[in-house]
Scaffold this motif. Structure first.
Motif, PDB file in Angstrom:
ATOM      1  N   ASP A  62      -0.865  -7.740  11.575  1.00 52.69           N
ATOM      2  CA  ASP A  62      -0.073  -6.581  11.953  1.00 52.69           C
ATOM      3  C   ASP A  62       1.370  -6.980  11.681  1.00 52.69           C
ATOM      4  N   GLU A  63       2.053  -6.201  10.840  1.00 50.53           N
ATOM      5  CA  GLU A  63       3.392  -6.588  10.386  1.00 50.53           C
ATOM      6  C   GLU A  63       4.328  -5.396  10.417  1.00 50.53           C
ATOM      7  N   TRP A  64       5.515  -5.630  10.951  1.00 54.08           N
ATOM      8  CA  TRP A  64       6.550  -4.598  10.939  1.00 54.08           C
ATOM      9  C   TRP A  64       7.005  -4.397   9.504  1.00 54.08           C
ATOM     10  N   ARG A  65       7.069  -3.122   9.067  1.00 51.38           N
ATOM     11  CA  ARG A  65       7.549  -2.762   7.734  1.00 51.38           C
ATOM     12  C   ARG A  65       8.748  -1.841   7.882  1.00 51.38           C
ATOM     13  N   GLN A  66       9.924  -2.402   7.669  1.00 55.08           N
ATOM     14  CA  GLN A  66      11.176  -1.685   7.883  1.00 55.08           C
ATOM     15  C   GLN A  66      11.289  -0.437   7.002  1.00 55.08           C
ATOM     16  N   ALA A  67      10.818  -0.515   5.761  1.00 54.27           N
ATOM     17  CA  ALA A  67      10.977   0.616   4.841  1.00 54.27           C
ATOM     18  C   ALA A  67      10.284   1.880   5.336  1.00 54.27           C
ATOM     19  N   VAL A  68       9.199   1.725   6.111  1.00 58.30           N
ATOM     20  CA  VAL A  68       8.481   2.894   6.629  1.00 58.30           C
ATOM     21  C   VAL A  68       8.615   3.023   8.142  1.00 58.30           C
ATOM     22  N   GLY A  69       9.293   2.072   8.762  1.00 59.07           N
ATOM     23  CA  GLY A  69       9.611   2.167  10.184  1.00 59.07           C
ATOM     24  C   GLY A  69       8.424   2.069  11.124  1.00 59.07           C
ATOM     25  N   ARG A  70       7.446   1.237  10.783  1.00 63.29           N
ATOM     26  CA  ARG A  70       6.300   1.078  11.676  1.00 63.29           C
ATOM     27  C   ARG A  70       5.571  -0.229  11.380  1.00 63.29           C
ATOM     28  N   THR A  71       4.712  -0.589  12.314  1.00 65.11           N
ATOM     29  CA  THR A  71       3.836  -1.736  12.132  1.00 65.11           C
ATOM     30  C   THR A  71       2.619  -1.291  11.331  1.00 65.11           C
ATOM     31  N   ASN A  72       2.258  -2.081  10.355  1.00 61.91           N
ATOM     32  CA  ASN A  72       1.104  -1.793   9.507  1.00 61.91           C
ATOM     33  C   ASN A  72       0.075  -2.898   9.643  1.00 61.91           C
ATOM     34  N   ARG A  73      -1.185  -2.523   9.623  1.00 58.37           N
ATOM     35  CA  ARG A  73      -2.262  -3.510   9.533  1.00 58.37           C
ATOM     36  C   ARG A  73      -2.468  -3.801   8.056  1.00 58.37           C
ATOM     37  N   VAL A 159      -9.656   1.936   6.467  1.00 62.87           N
ATOM     38  CA  VAL A 159      -9.163   2.235   5.125  1.00 62.87           C
ATOM     39  C   VAL A 159      -9.644   3.616   4.698  1.00 62.87           C
ATOM     40  N   LEU A 160     -10.940   3.876   4.855  1.00 58.98           N
ATOM     41  CA  LEU A 160     -11.507   5.160   4.441  1.00 58.98           C
ATOM     42  C   LEU A 160     -10.937   6.331   5.229  1.00 58.98           C
ATOM     43  N   ALA A 161     -10.604   6.103   6.494  1.00 60.03           N
ATOM     44  CA  ALA A 161     -10.050   7.164   7.341  1.00 60.03           C
ATOM     45  C   ALA A 161      -8.552   7.392   7.092  1.00 60.03           C
ATOM     46  N   GLY A 162      -7.929   6.524   6.308  1.00 56.63           N
ATOM     47  CA  GLY A 162      -6.499   6.658   6.055  1.00 56.63           C
ATOM     48  C   GLY A 162      -5.633   6.053   7.137  1.00 56.63           C
ATOM     49  N   ASP A 163      -6.255   5.320   8.074  1.00 47.25           N
ATOM     50  CA  ASP A 163      -5.485   4.680   9.138  1.00 47.25           C
ATOM     51  C   ASP A 163      -4.753   3.440   8.639  1.00 47.25           C
ATOM     52  N   VAL A 164      -5.330   2.733   7.676  1.00 44.31           N
ATOM     53  CA  VAL A 164      -4.662   1.608   7.025  1.00 44.31           C
ATOM     54  C   VAL A 164      -3.997   2.173   5.788  1.00 44.31           C
ATOM     55  N   ARG A 165      -2.668   2.076   5.753  1.00 43.94           N
ATOM     56  CA  ARG A 165      -1.907   2.684   4.660  1.00 43.94           C
ATOM     57  C   ARG A 165      -1.267   1.664   3.737  1.00 43.94           C
ATOM     58  N   ASP A 166      -1.355   0.388   4.083  1.00 43.09           N
ATOM     59  CA  ASP A 166      -0.820  -0.667   3.232  1.00 43.09           C
ATOM     60  C   ASP A 166      -1.628  -0.702   1.935  1.00 43.09           C
ATOM     61  N   ALA A 167      -0.984  -0.408   0.817  1.00 45.54           N
ATOM     62  CA  ALA A 167      -1.690  -0.260  -0.454  1.00 45.54           C
ATOM     63  C   ALA A 167      -2.396  -1.541  -0.890  1.00 45.54           C
ATOM     64  N   ARG A 168      -1.799  -2.693  -0.619  1.00 48.39           N
ATOM     65  CA  ARG A 168      -2.460  -3.942  -1.014  1.00 48.39           C
ATOM     66  C   ARG A 168      -3.783  -4.097  -0.282  1.00 48.39           C
ATOM     67  N   THR A 169      -3.795  -3.708   0.988  1.00 48.57           N
ATOM     68  CA  THR A 169      -5.011  -3.808   1.785  1.00 48.57           C
ATOM     69  C   THR A 169      -6.043  -2.792   1.320  1.00 48.57           C
ATOM     70  N   VAL A 170      -5.609  -1.564   1.111  1.00 49.21           N
ATOM     71  CA  VAL A 170      -6.516  -0.517   0.642  1.00 49.21           C
ATOM     72  C   VAL A 170      -7.162  -0.948  -0.672  1.00 49.21           C
ATOM     73  N   LEU A 171      -6.365  -1.405  -1.615  1.00 48.47           N
ATOM     74  CA  LEU A 171      -6.894  -1.816  -2.910  1.00 48.47           C
ATOM     75  C   LEU A 171      -7.851  -2.996  -2.771  1.00 48.47           C
ATOM     76  N   GLY A 172      -7.488  -3.981  -1.958  1.00 43.46           N
ATOM     77  CA  GLY A 172      -8.346  -5.152  -1.784  1.00 43.46           C
ATOM     78  C   GLY A 172      -9.706  -4.798  -1.217  1.00 43.46           C
ATOM     79  N   VAL A 173      -9.722  -3.968  -0.179  1.00 44.47           N
ATOM     80  CA  VAL A 173     -10.991  -3.585   0.451  1.00 44.47           C
ATOM     81  C   VAL A 173     -11.812  -2.717  -0.505  1.00 44.47           C
ATOM     82  N   LEU A 174     -11.190  -1.741  -1.143  1.00 42.70           N
ATOM     83  CA  LEU A 174     -11.932  -0.869  -2.042  1.00 42.70           C
ATOM     84  C   LEU A 174     -12.467  -1.618  -3.259  1.00 42.70           C
ATOM     85  N   TYR A 175     -11.690  -2.524  -3.820  1.00 44.40           N
ATOM     86  CA  TYR A 175     -12.173  -3.296  -4.969  1.00 44.40           C
ATOM     87  C   TYR A 175     -13.315  -4.213  -4.543  1.00 44.40           C
TER      88      TYR A 175
END
Length: 181
Positions: A62-73, A159-175
């Protein structure tokens, strides 16, 4: 064979530099002879790790992402060092630095250019297995990260529900799913 779509770079320079990336400007000549400039993010290759514990859970962050102003998984990830040529070793290092977990194995999954219209980024994905706590986190000065474990199926569902929005994570899980790992 020549590429009739290729642009010719006539000059290049760094317009802005900051920790982690530069903004580069290339002077280019287009195939029709037009001369213009092109700005893009210039950054080192990165590694992204899909880390499994011996029980099959995922070591996520879980990491704070300043560009989007929230914590992302997300998945542990990071840029490589200038002398890194062994991406698996860089993936081991990033996993340990961000989570304190160490992996028994680190296998390549896929390499992608995630934003090649605006950046020269290259992300090397790995699947780590046998991940267990074994070291202290060593975060960069500008990282706010909390490691956690989550069931793989729960991460996949997020990821499938759109709750995880970090693109690197989405791509990794889907691939990983598409590869039938």
């Amino acid at each position: 064979m020549t590429d009739d779509l290729a642009w010719e770079t006539t000059d290049t320079r760094i317009d802005y530099s900051c920790p982690g990336f530069d903004i580069r400007m290339d002077d280019v000549r287009l195939p029709d002879g037009t001369e213009t400039d092109f700005h893009y993010v210039d950054e080192p290759a990165a590694v992204v790790v899909l880390p499994f514990t011996p029980d099959g859970d995922i070591v996520a962050i879980d990491e704070w992402r300043q560009a989007v102003g929230r914590t992302n998984r997300g998945l542990p990830a990071g840029g490589t060092e200038e002398d890194d040529s062994d991406y698996a070793a860089a993936a081991h290092r990033e996993l340990t630095e961000e989570t304190g977990y160490e992996a028994d194995t680190m296998d390549p999954l896929v390499t992608v250019e995630p934003a090649n219209g605006i950046a020269n980024s290259v992300h090397h994905y790995f699947v780590a297995r046998g991940c267990e706590p074994g070291a202290d986190q060593h975060l960069d000065f500008n990282e706010s990260i909390r490691p956690t474990t989550v069931a793989y199926d729960d991460l996949r569902q997020s990821v499938l529900a759109g709750d995880v929005r970090d693109a690197r994570t989405v791509l990794g899980v889907l691939y990983y799913e598409l590869a039938g790992e």
